[in-house]
Design an enzyme around this catalytic site. Structure first.
Site, short mmCIF file in Angstrom:
data_model
loop_
_atom_site.label_atom_id
_atom_site.label_comp_id
_atom_site.label_asym_id
_atom_site.label_seq_id
_atom_site.Cartn_x
_atom_site.Cartn_y
_atom_site.Cartn_z
N LEU A 12 1.38 -0.90 -0.30
CA LEU A 12 -0.20 -0.15 0.16
C LEU A 12 1.41 1.06 -0.12
O LEU A 12 1.70 2.13 0.62
CB LEU A 12 -0.44 0.07 1.14
CG LEU A 12 -1.89 -0.92 1.43
CD1 LEU A 12 -2.39 -0.82 2.63
CD2 LEU A 12 -2.34 -1.60 -0.09
N ALA A 13 1.01 1.88 -0.72
CA ALA A 13 1.50 3.19 -1.51
C ALA A 13 0.98 3.86 -1.57
O ALA A 13 2.05 5.41 -2.68
CB ALA A 13 2.51 2.27 -2.19
N GLY A 15 -0.71 6.47 -0.49
CA GLY A 15 -0.84 7.59 0.87
C GLY A 15 0.21 8.71 0.74
O GLY A 15 0.65 8.98 -0.16
N ARG A 19 2.57 14.42 6.46
CA ARG A 19 2.92 14.68 6.80
C ARG A 19 4.40 15.04 7.11
O ARG A 19 5.46 15.87 7.71
CB ARG A 19 3.47 14.27 8.75
CG ARG A 19 1.63 14.39 9.24
CD ARG A 19 1.63 14.24 11.20
NE ARG A 19 1.04 12.35 10.99
CZ ARG A 19 0.95 11.32 11.85
NH1 ARG A 19 1.35 11.36 12.85
NH2 ARG A 19 0.53 10.41 11.32
N GLY A 146 -3.48 1.64 15.16
CA GLY A 146 -4.39 0.49 15.81
C GLY A 146 -4.71 -0.61 16.76
O GLY A 146 -2.71 -1.57 16.98
N ASN A 234 5.65 8.65 9.56
CA ASN A 234 5.11 9.81 9.52
C ASN A 234 5.44 10.60 9.20
O ASN A 234 4.79 11.51 8.48
CB ASN A 234 4.00 9.64 10.75
CG ASN A 234 3.10 8.47 10.50
OD1 ASN A 234 2.43 8.09 9.43
ND2 ASN A 234 3.22 7.52 11.85
N ALA A 429 59.16 21.33 -15.55
CA ALA A 429 58.23 22.10 -14.64
C ALA A 429 57.84 23.15 -15.14
O ALA A 429 58.85 24.51 -15.87
CB ALA A 429 59.28 22.71 -13.59
C1 UD1 Z 1 -2.59 1.88 9.45
C2 UD1 Z 1 -3.75 0.82 9.95
C3 UD1 Z 1 -3.17 0.61 11.91
C4 UD1 Z 1 -1.86 0.44 11.58
C5 UD1 Z 1 -1.02 1.26 11.21
C6 UD1 Z 1 0.25 0.55 11.14
C7 UD1 Z 1 -5.61 1.29 9.25
C8 UD1 Z 1 -6.85 1.46 9.26
N1 UD1 Z 1 -4.89 1.60 10.10
O1 UD1 Z 1 -3.11 3.31 10.03
O2 UD1 Z 1 -4.37 -0.25 12.32
O3 UD1 Z 1 -1.48 0.47 13.05
O4 UD1 Z 1 -1.17 1.63 9.70
O5 UD1 Z 1 1.16 1.27 10.21
O6 UD1 Z 1 -5.24 0.01 8.16
N2 UD1 Z 1 -2.66 3.74 1.79
C9 UD1 Z 1 -3.47 3.81 0.29
N3 UD1 Z 1 -4.14 4.33 0.52
C10 UD1 Z 1 -5.55 4.73 0.96
C11 UD1 Z 1 -4.72 4.63 2.58
C12 UD1 Z 1 -3.21 4.51 3.36
O7 UD1 Z 1 -2.13 2.52 -0.33
O8 UD1 Z 1 -6.55 5.32 0.93
C13 UD1 Z 1 -1.51 3.59 2.16
C14 UD1 Z 1 -0.51 4.96 3.07
O9 UD1 Z 1 -0.53 5.40 1.81
C15 UD1 Z 1 -0.35 3.81 3.84
C16 UD1 Z 1 -0.47 2.60 4.27
O10 UD1 Z 1 -1.45 2.44 3.19
O11 UD1 Z 1 0.98 3.30 3.31
C17 UD1 Z 1 -1.39 2.46 5.68
O12 UD1 Z 1 -2.16 3.97 5.98
P1 UD1 Z 1 -1.95 4.89 7.19
O13 UD1 Z 1 -3.15 5.62 6.16
O14 UD1 Z 1 -0.88 5.32 7.13
O15 UD1 Z 1 -2.51 3.99 7.62
P2 UD1 Z 1 -2.51 4.70 9.16
O16 UD1 Z 1 -3.34 5.09 9.74
O17 UD1 Z 1 -1.49 4.64 9.75
MG MG Z 2 0.43 5.02 8.97
#
Ligand code: UD1
Ligand code: MG
Length: 509
Positions: A12-13, A15, A19, A146, A234, A429
């Site tokens: 998942l990348a 986001g 921050r 979480g 973050n 030189a």
């Molecule tokens: C998430 C978990 C949380 C866990 C934490 C660990 C959920 C709901 N929560 O929270 O339980 O403790 O990770 O770090 O999953 N991303 C996407 N698409 C989206 C949203 C996120 O690709 O729509 C990706 C972000 O880029 C990131 C990852 O998913 O790499 C996690 O997303 P993030 O928003 O950081 O979740 P947390 O709130 O940290």
């Molecule tokens: Mg996170």
């Protein structure tokens, strides 16, 4: 024998990483030799997944371009709007409808994750035949993460985000690391049932666990041995913290293989670099990219090596090198700059304030002081005097210079390329050499010297120089006379100019 499991990895990348406050997507920030995304993909690599899907969104083009470089086999899938981690995995699986077996999901921002830990999670999951298994960790400070909520018997009940948690749940220190293994069929089914009924109005991947538990499906928790591996990133303060932790891990690993690291806190070795046994890394040193330091080499203090190979028993002191090769037993620095394709053969020397680019310095050859060597081939045992400049650029094109074996270039010489100085030849030189010097010949270009008697007394009267000269002349002119005589000799006899002693005195120091 059990059937081999088909495996799909989903990273998942998408986001933004708000921050980080950066134009660069969070997962592309570098950390000791790889991006955050690169570290995660490396940790997943030994799973030998049938396919790897990377969910991209923010900075999708940049992330895609990076993937083509580091993981061309991975499939980027666009999540145009970031509607939550559950939504992201749903979109990823829609792109691979044939995926079955195990789906491993990894948040893109956990770069300290070890391959062994991912493998252990997957082995536990597949061994138990679980519908879903989460990697958990007991952490000192669970803020923002979480929480793993277990029942009285210690079985996972659900994963609750901090913002949706009760005070009692918030007090739990066992957290969700954001790394999971799922059974593909049951994951797809549960993803179709996710609600957005939470504080952020998002589809939470973590809700899959509660849904599976309610349906009576077996779910598991795999607790990481070392919680440090699960640390996310973050902001840039956390990134710096992760960098220190990874530095310590890397340094410790090299020390355990027999490398001396004199000051581990100021030694930064990329995960992609390598160091051989009995090498000594002195303080304030960075080994970056594909750098390799050979056995018994001494590197540092104050050295940065990028994509550079240092041979056995070589020394590199207070210097900077990019894409260079330092041969066995060679000596570099202090204060040398080696640029791409600088190739220093065994036992050669590149000394103080010397820059070398796209050049070979032959075995035992020396460039000890204050020189620029560009686009040159220097033969074995040649000696390049102080302040020699290889004039390689005419404003449009670069040209090569060849200096033969055991040739001797006097100090303050310009070798104007293309030009060749033959084997065993000497250059006087102060010469500007633009025509080839045959083997064994002396090349010399130099304006004749004149010494104009009494000039200081006439033109600089009243200065300290004038006073010193007056005293010296009154004492019998022991300092002034010989200069005048030497000037006469030089004027009349070009052969005298090129005397090896005149050309080379400082070159051999
Ligand atoms: C998430 C978990 C949380 C866990 C934490 C660990 C959920 C709901 N929560 O929270 O339980 O403790 O990770 O770090 O999953 N991303 C996407 N698409 C989206 C949203 C996120 O690709 O729509 C990706 C972000 O880029 C990131 C990852 O998913 O790499 C996690 O997303 P993030 O928003 O950081 O979740 P947390 O709130 O940290
Ligand atoms: Mg996170």
């Amino acid at each position: 024998m059990p059937q081999p499991h088909l495996r799909t990895v989903v990273v998942l990348a998408a986001g933004e990483g708000k921050r980080m406050k950066s134009a660069l997507p969070k997962v592309l920030h570098p950390l000791l030799g790889r991006t955050l995304l690169g570290h995660v993909l490396t940790a997943a690599a030994p799973l030998a997944a049938d396919r790897t899907v990377v969910v991209v969104g923010h900075g999708a083009e940049q992330v895609r371009a990076h993937l083509t470089e580091i993981a061309p086999g991975a499939t980027p899938v666009l999540q145009a709007q970031q509607l939550g981690t559950g939504h992201a995995v749903r979109i990823a699986l829609e792109a691979v409808p044939e995926a079955s077996g195990t789906v491993v999901v990894i948040n893109g921002d956990v770069p300290l994750l070890r391959a062994e830990t991912v493998a252990a999670l997957v082995a536990a999951h597949e061994g138990e035949g679980a519908a879903a298994t989460v990697l958990a960790a007991e952490v000192p400070d669970p803020t923002g993460l979480g929480r793993i909520v277990r029942d009285a018997a210690g079985r996972l009940e659900q994963i609750v985000e901090e913002r949706d948690a009760t005070p009692a749940q918030r007090a739990l220190r066992e957290i969700n690391a954001g790394i999971y293994a799922f059974d593909a069929v049951r994951l797809r089914d549960a993803l179709g049932k996710l609600s957005t009924d939470n504080d952020q109005g998002e589809e939470y991947l973590t809700d899959v666990f509660g849904l599976l538990v309610s349906a009576g499906e077996p779910v598991g928790v795999h607790v990481a041995a070392d919680h440090v591996e699960t640390l996310g990133c973050n902001d840039r303060v956390e990134l710096a913290g992760l960098r220190r932790l990874l530095r310590d891990r890397v340094n410790e690993a090299w020390m355990r293989t027999g490398v001396s690291i004199l000051d581990p806190e100021t030694t930064w070795i990329d995960v992609t670099a390598a160091v051989e046994r009995d090498a000594v890394i002195d303080q304030n040193t960075q080994l970056r990219g594909t750098t390799v330091v050979g056995a018994q080499a001494v590197v540092g203090p104050d050295v940065t090596l990028i994509d550079t190979v240092v041979g056995a028993a070589a020394t590199v002191l207070r210097s900077h090198a990019v894409g260079a090769e330092v041969g066995p037993g060679a000596s570099v620095g202090p204060y040398a700059y080696l640029r791409p394709a600088a190739r220093l053969a065994e036992k050669s020397k590149v000394g103080t304030f010397v820059e070398v680019k796209n050049s070979e310095v032959g075995p035992g050859a020396k460039v000890p002081h204050l020189s620029y060597v560009g686009d040159a081939t220097i033969g074995a045992k040649a000696n390049i005097g102080a302040a020699t400049i290889f004039v390689n650029y005419d404003g449009v094109n670069k040209h090569r210079t060849v200096v033969g074996e055991a040739a001797f270039i006097g100090c303050d010489t310009s070798l104007i390329a293309p030009v060749e100085v033959g084997a065993g030849a000497y250059v006087a030189a102060g010469s500007a050499i633009s025509q080839d010097v045959p083997p064994g010949a002396l090349g010399v270009t130099r304006a004749p010297q004149r010494s104009i008697e009494g000039w200081v007394a006439r033109k600089r009267a009243g200065t300290v120089s004038a006073a010193a000269a007056e005293r010296a002349l009154a004492e019998g002119a022991s300092g002034g006379g010989p200069v005048a005589r030497e000037g006469e000799a030089i004027h009349g006899d070009a052969e005298t100019v090129g005397r090896p002693s005149a050309a080379g005195d400082t070159a051999t120091e």
